[in-house]
Motif scaffolding. Sequence first.
Motif: not given
Length: 265
Positions: A3-4, A83-84, A164-166, A193-195
């Motif tokens: 993802g990252l 990106i959230a 990507l959720l940070v 959610q596949g993130i």
Amino acid sequence: MTGLELQKLTVGYRGRRGRTVASNLSAVAATGRLTSLIGPNGAGKSTLLRTVCGLQPPLAGSAVLADGTDVTTLKAAGLARRIAVVTTDTVDPGRLTAREVASLGRTPYLSPTGRLSADDRRVTDRALDAVRATDLADRPFHDLSDGERQRVLAARALAQEPELLVLDEPTSHLDAPSRVEFLDLLATLAREQGIAVLMSSHELELVMRLSDEVWLLRGDGTMTTGTPAALAADGSVSAAFDRGRLRFDADQLTFVIDGSGTTLG
Ligand SMILES: Nc1ncnc2c1ncn2[C@@H]1O[C@H](COP(=O)(O)OP(=O)(O)OP(=O)(O)O)[C@@H](O)[C@H]1O
């Protein structure tokens, strides 16, 4: 899937008060997994998270998303779709309801009229459902408890449909049961959610129990990554956090005070 990926990333501050906080970091936060960033106070967790969100420039190296895009090359609109970010900053959305706050996550997708489409409403409701906040949807955000607000802010982040959720210390205002529940929710969201979910936390015991992967940032600006079990077993966690009689017990995944028989956490 990646993802990252941090590629020899160096983070810190430029200018007169500038300093390098952490250097030459290489690590992966995988899609579908909860990756937790831990480290002592001042190690640079917030600085690193701000850098990977594109909120401050790296001193060197890069942070790239799944398709190889360097986050530092993304403009604000592109960042917001991919990106959230959930921070500890207090949110004051006036008298907006929880659903209206969650729907703010659709902002990067709205047409110039700014009106929510039927699709935007569906995505928002799905996000509220995913964080088990459907029953809060019509209540004023202002009236919600800290734990309920945190779930609604997670829904707003999900409504962005990010890859990507940070989250920077997302459990800091929550009581003990809500902390467990929220971290468990993040692990579930990552999978379902596949993130890729990347969060910083001081909740060492919880992180070691509920994360898929851990990034351990040390006070000297170096970082070790691995599964919680691997980092506990090889002594990395103890080396970073043990002080005086306080010791991290790798078998129990909890802090103990040597000689007192006391277990914390
Ligand atoms: N704007 C800034 N300019 C210069 N140095 C800064 C700035 N913001 C933070 N720092 C310094 O960078 C270092 C890392 O800070 P950061 O807030 O990233 O650590 P942290 O691991 O998140 O800490 P904590 O666990 O206490 O929240 C600290 O020494 C801090 O004083």
